[in-house]
Design a protein around this motif. Structure first.
Motif, mmCIF file in Angstrom:
data_model
loop_
_atom_site.group_PDB
_atom_site.id
_atom_site.type_symbol
_atom_site.label_atom_id
_atom_site.label_comp_id
_atom_site.label_asym_id
_atom_site.label_seq_id
_atom_site.Cartn_x
_atom_site.Cartn_y
_atom_site.Cartn_z
ATOM 1 N N LEU A 11 21.691 52.115 61.577
ATOM 2 C CA LEU A 11 22.995 51.636 61.089
ATOM 3 C C LEU A 11 23.080 51.745 59.571
ATOM 4 O O LEU A 11 24.067 52.266 59.021
ATOM 5 N N SER A 35 28.964 53.280 63.705
ATOM 6 C CA SER A 35 29.624 52.414 64.695
ATOM 7 C C SER A 35 28.888 52.452 66.032
ATOM 8 O O SER A 35 28.757 51.417 66.700
ATOM 9 N N LEU A 38 25.872 50.292 65.739
ATOM 10 C CA LEU A 38 26.255 48.871 65.805
ATOM 11 C C LEU A 38 26.600 48.474 67.243
ATOM 12 O O LEU A 38 26.291 47.361 67.673
ATOM 13 N N GLU A 54 33.898 47.720 69.850
ATOM 14 C CA GLU A 54 33.371 48.459 68.693
ATOM 15 C C GLU A 54 33.309 49.955 69.004
ATOM 16 O O GLU A 54 33.700 50.779 68.179
ATOM 17 N N THR B 9 22.135 42.877 57.034
ATOM 18 C CA THR B 9 23.537 42.548 56.736
ATOM 19 C C THR B 9 23.784 42.583 55.234
ATOM 20 O O THR B 9 24.777 43.148 54.768
ATOM 21 N N LYS B 38 31.622 46.037 59.036
ATOM 22 C CA LYS B 38 30.474 46.173 59.955
ATOM 23 C C LYS B 38 29.398 45.142 59.629
ATOM 24 O O LYS B 38 28.785 44.554 60.531
ATOM 25 N N LEU B 42 27.970 42.139 62.083
ATOM 26 C CA LEU B 42 26.534 41.912 62.327
ATOM 27 C C LEU B 42 26.149 40.469 61.997
ATOM 28 O O LEU B 42 25.384 39.836 62.742
#
Lengths: 160, 99
Positions: A11, A35, A38, A54, B9, B38, B42
């Motif tokens: 990611l 994406s 994720l 998602e 993150t 995103k 997360l």
């Protein structure tokens, strides 16, 4: 655990590549790949509904929107003479930030050292969304309407 | 596991923020915003799974995704309109909005 860390690395890697890519089309493709990573992470963390959203919206619809917009903008218009060194330095900054975070944020991150708790079987996302968070649905509808109106006003045909 | 999630993150958030700060290209700004969202997704799912509230986190994530797609759609429409009007998508050249 290994697959989880691998997916997190993928990611981050795809996101960095999306920022660093020189061609806009490749940026959009790398963003779609991020994406997908994720999505797999969400699925692994017992969140299948969020994963489906998602995958279909972020990896599908937004990538298509980006590619359509890139094809609508001419090549010479999208070219901007930016110094590429800024983007090439991103992995260095991230590496330094990672070292700083693992050194000074260790005691804060240690507070979250628990395993993922699987959700109870009778708790449904639909139930929460329709009964507990109804205002979210109204907000989403309002956002959609506002978006449609704005895009419509951008591309409206003028009367002669 | 949530600790490593939060670590990534933070790195994702920095990547998105850096992209938005450094670039002058409108499209790259939107890509940076997408990366920021995103990282938020997360963070939500890692906190939700830590306290056993995955379903609530999922419903919030669905809301985030809906808001995100509307914002990206409007941003891209604005970009296409700007490029056809001014011939560029450089945000530094958008200084004639009053004219």
């Amino acid at each position: 655990m290994t697959s989880h860390i691998l997916l997190l690395c993928l990611l981050l890697l795809f996101s960095v590549m999306a920022v660093m890519a020189e061609e806009m089309l490749m940026s959009a493709v790398y963003l779609g790949a991020a994406s997908v990573a994720l999505t797999l992470l969400l699925y692994e963390m017992y969140a299948p509904w969020a994963a489906v959203f998602e995958l279909s919206v972020c990896a599908g619809l937004i990538t298509v929107l980006f590619i359509s917009a890139i094809s609508l903008v001419r090549q010479e218009e999208s070219f901007i003479a930016e110094p590429r060194l800024r983007f090439k330095l991103l992995p260095v900054w991230l590496f330094m930030a990672g070292i700083l975070l693992s050194t000074f944020g260790k005691k804060y991150l240690a507070a979250f050292q628990t395993d993922v708790i699987p959700p109870p079987q009778n708790e449904g996302v639909g139930l929460i969304l329709w009964h507990l968070r109804t205002t979210d649905i109204i907000g989403q509808l309002c956002m959609f309407l506002a978006g449609v109106l704005i895009i419509n006003s951008f591309f409206s045909r003028r009367k002669a | 596991m949530p600790a490593i999630n939060l670590f990534f993150t933070a790195l994702l958030f920095l990547t998105g923020l850096y992209c938005m700060l450094v670039s002058r290209n409108m499209l790259r700004l939107l890509i940076g915003m997408e990366i920021l969202s995103k990282s938020c997704i997360l963070a939500f799912i890692s906190f939700g799974s830590q306290i056993g509230q995955t379903s609530t986190a999922q419903s919030i994530i669905i809301t985030i995704i809906v808001v995100e797609v509307v914002v990206i759609g409007v941003g891209l429409a604005l970009m296409v309109k700007t490029s056809s009007a001014t011939g560029t998508i450089d945000i530094w050249k958008l200084n004639k909005l009053k004219d």
